[in-house]
Design a protein around this motif. Sequence first.
Motif, mmCIF file in Angstrom:
data_model
loop_
_atom_site.group_PDB
_atom_site.id
_atom_site.type_symbol
_atom_site.label_atom_id
_atom_site.label_comp_id
_atom_site.label_asym_id
_atom_site.label_seq_id
_atom_site.Cartn_x
_atom_site.Cartn_y
_atom_site.Cartn_z
ATOM 1 N N GLN A 82 -11.501 -7.935 -9.527
ATOM 2 C CA GLN A 82 -10.202 -8.532 -9.228
ATOM 3 C C GLN A 82 -9.104 -7.473 -9.266
ATOM 4 O O GLN A 82 -8.240 -7.440 -8.387
ATOM 5 N N ASP A 83 -9.134 -6.622 -10.299
ATOM 6 C CA ASP A 83 -8.137 -5.550 -10.395
ATOM 7 C C ASP A 83 -8.231 -4.607 -9.193
ATOM 8 O O ASP A 83 -7.205 -4.144 -8.670
ATOM 9 N N GLN A 84 -9.458 -4.333 -8.763
ATOM 10 C CA GLN A 84 -9.650 -3.451 -7.607
ATOM 11 C C GLN A 84 -9.085 -4.091 -6.344
ATOM 12 O O GLN A 84 -8.416 -3.422 -5.542
ATOM 13 N N PHE A 85 -9.318 -5.404 -6.189
ATOM 14 C CA PHE A 85 -8.816 -6.102 -5.003
ATOM 15 C C PHE A 85 -7.291 -6.053 -4.961
ATOM 16 O O PHE A 85 -6.695 -5.725 -3.930
ATOM 17 N N PHE A 86 -6.647 -6.403 -6.097
ATOM 18 C CA PHE A 86 -5.187 -6.409 -6.110
ATOM 19 C C PHE A 86 -4.622 -4.996 -6.028
ATOM 20 O O PHE A 86 -3.469 -4.807 -5.650
ATOM 21 N N TYR A 88 -5.780 -2.752 -3.962
ATOM 22 C CA TYR A 88 -5.719 -2.494 -2.522
ATOM 23 C C TYR A 88 -4.807 -3.478 -1.788
ATOM 24 O O TYR A 88 -4.113 -3.116 -0.839
ATOM 25 N N PHE A 89 -4.836 -4.748 -2.234
ATOM 26 C CA PHE A 89 -4.068 -5.789 -1.556
ATOM 27 C C PHE A 89 -3.217 -6.540 -2.576
ATOM 28 O O PHE A 89 -3.540 -7.660 -2.983
ATOM 29 N N PRO A 90 -2.127 -5.952 -3.010
ATOM 30 C CA PRO A 90 -1.285 -6.607 -4.020
ATOM 31 C C PRO A 90 -0.629 -7.866 -3.468
ATOM 32 O O PRO A 90 -0.353 -7.972 -2.269
ATOM 33 N N ARG A 91 -0.392 -8.797 -4.365
ATOM 34 C CA ARG A 91 0.296 -10.027 -3.954
ATOM 35 C C ARG A 91 1.754 -9.694 -3.653
ATOM 36 O O ARG A 91 2.467 -9.182 -4.515
ATOM 37 N N ASP A 92 2.159 -9.962 -2.430
ATOM 38 C CA ASP A 92 3.515 -9.581 -2.036
ATOM 39 C C ASP A 92 4.310 -10.740 -1.451
ATOM 40 O O ASP A 92 5.340 -10.528 -0.829
ATOM 41 N N LEU A 225 8.241 -16.041 0.968
ATOM 42 C CA LEU A 225 9.255 -15.243 0.286
ATOM 43 C C LEU A 225 8.624 -13.951 -0.223
ATOM 44 O O LEU A 225 7.488 -13.944 -0.697
ATOM 45 N N ALA A 226 9.357 -12.867 -0.151
ATOM 46 C CA ALA A 226 8.880 -11.603 -0.697
ATOM 47 C C ALA A 226 8.790 -11.716 -2.217
ATOM 48 O O ALA A 226 9.723 -12.189 -2.869
ATOM 49 N N ASP A 227 7.651 -11.326 -2.757
ATOM 50 C CA ASP A 227 7.429 -11.448 -4.200
ATOM 51 C C ASP A 227 8.338 -10.490 -4.971
ATOM 52 O O ASP A 227 8.407 -9.294 -4.676
ATOM 53 N N ARG A 228 9.039 -11.016 -5.962
ATOM 54 C CA ARG A 228 9.915 -10.210 -6.807
ATOM 55 C C ARG A 228 9.574 -10.412 -8.283
ATOM 56 O O ARG A 228 10.416 -10.261 -9.162
ATOM 57 N N ALA A 229 8.331 -10.775 -8.554
ATOM 58 C CA ALA A 229 7.907 -11.104 -9.914
ATOM 59 C C ALA A 229 7.854 -9.865 -10.792
ATOM 60 O O ALA A 229 7.501 -8.771 -10.345
#
Length: 500
Positions: A82-86, A88-92, A225-229
Amino acid sequence: MTTAEVDARSPSCCERTGDKVDQTIHSAFHSLGSFCSHRPKLTIALSLLVCVLCAGGMAKLTTENRPEKLWVPQGTAAEAEQDQFFGYFPRDARFENIIVEGAQKGDNVLTRDHLISVMKMHGEIESGVSEHEGETYTFTDLCVVAGGSCAVYDPSDAICTCLVTSILKMWNYDLETLEADEDVVATINKYGTKEDLEGVLGNAVFDPATGDLVSAEAISMSYFLADRAVVEDRNEIDPINETWEERVFLKSASSAPQKYGNINTNYLSSRSFNDEFGGEIGGDLIFVQVSYIVAFVFVGATMGSKICGRGSRWAMSLASIMLVALSTVAGFGIASLAGLIYGPVHSVLPFVLLGIGVDDSFVIANAFDREREGVPRESEDDESLSKRGARALARAGASITVTSLTDLVAFAISSSSALPALGSFCAYASINIFFLWALSATFFTAAMVIDEKRQRENRRDILCCLTRKTIRDEEDTGSKEGFISKYFRNYHAPAILSKP
């Protein structure tokens, strides 16, 4: 081997060990009961002091609301992948969706009137303004920037630069263009392929001869919406987007049916889970309060006389509830100091602890009664009462220890779970159960001694500073058998023991 030989044989190693353990527990609780009975006020004061000191640890309480930190097994391949996936492809992006249907079930929403209502609702979402820390924001300020959201791209129109998925793009999200369209269905047919249309329309009907869209019962509209977390104290928060979702998106979506009359809306926001969960937690808190009130009434009505006076134990019912509350705050404080996370599932703990704590109270109260059988209260001086308290706790000690130890060990073993939320919950429970056991043997026993003195001196229950008139009929020389005890002795036990 004869009966005499069986009786004369020496006990086995296991029997000797069991007897030794039982004698040790009996002796330890007799000594503890003697201390608590001779010094009940000091015992209660020390118990409260320890609980207050332990509760101070709640200043270190660490909450966690990130699903990947609660429900993904830690130190496993799943977590690493899961860490590897995010990586490469972070939640945005944050996802917002509305499904619009007609006011009447089965209505065709691809009419000009329905579409105009949908367009007006979209206009509220697009132009609505939210404010956070003195700054104002609209959807176009917060959206994910992407092309293709308008049928005719216009870089000067901000909505065309935002990622939105909706058939309203065919009119460039312009109300006047829609109102001027003579054939809205023909325009929608230019949206894309049949599969594209089925992706944004519910129960779409197509002409079998031409393949053209004819009608649909629902429209799906998605906003991104663009993630600003950011993560603060292990909690993921996005205050700017969450404020807009609450004050603009959810407000517009929920009010549309009343404003326009011919449509109904079903909607989902990225903050919806937390909103609903928070509502459920609030509901749980109400249930906790109700359960404690019900437990107070039940314990007070069954532990002693229902009518306040000699024989009643409403004050002890209150002490039993206080016992659970003190154990909870003390246990939470120690768990917090130990660095254990507090997750959503932990809200169930007060229910679990209430049942265990009340059970221990009944056992100790029953032991006090049984140790007084045949002895009038008036004949007991303070020393006799203290000795009775020591004998009562010695009698009850093994029972509450075995039951508490069983629960504690079960939860302690489960605290090794790879799921952080479950492991932390079980660790919290085991710590709290230890405090329930310790306070039952000290705080509650001391309270029982004070209550016995109150009854001996004919003082009112709870309002112990007030005395009552002595009524001879109230005098008794021991515990009175209750309804439940009579049922098991007279009916239940004979029924199951009389048959092979």
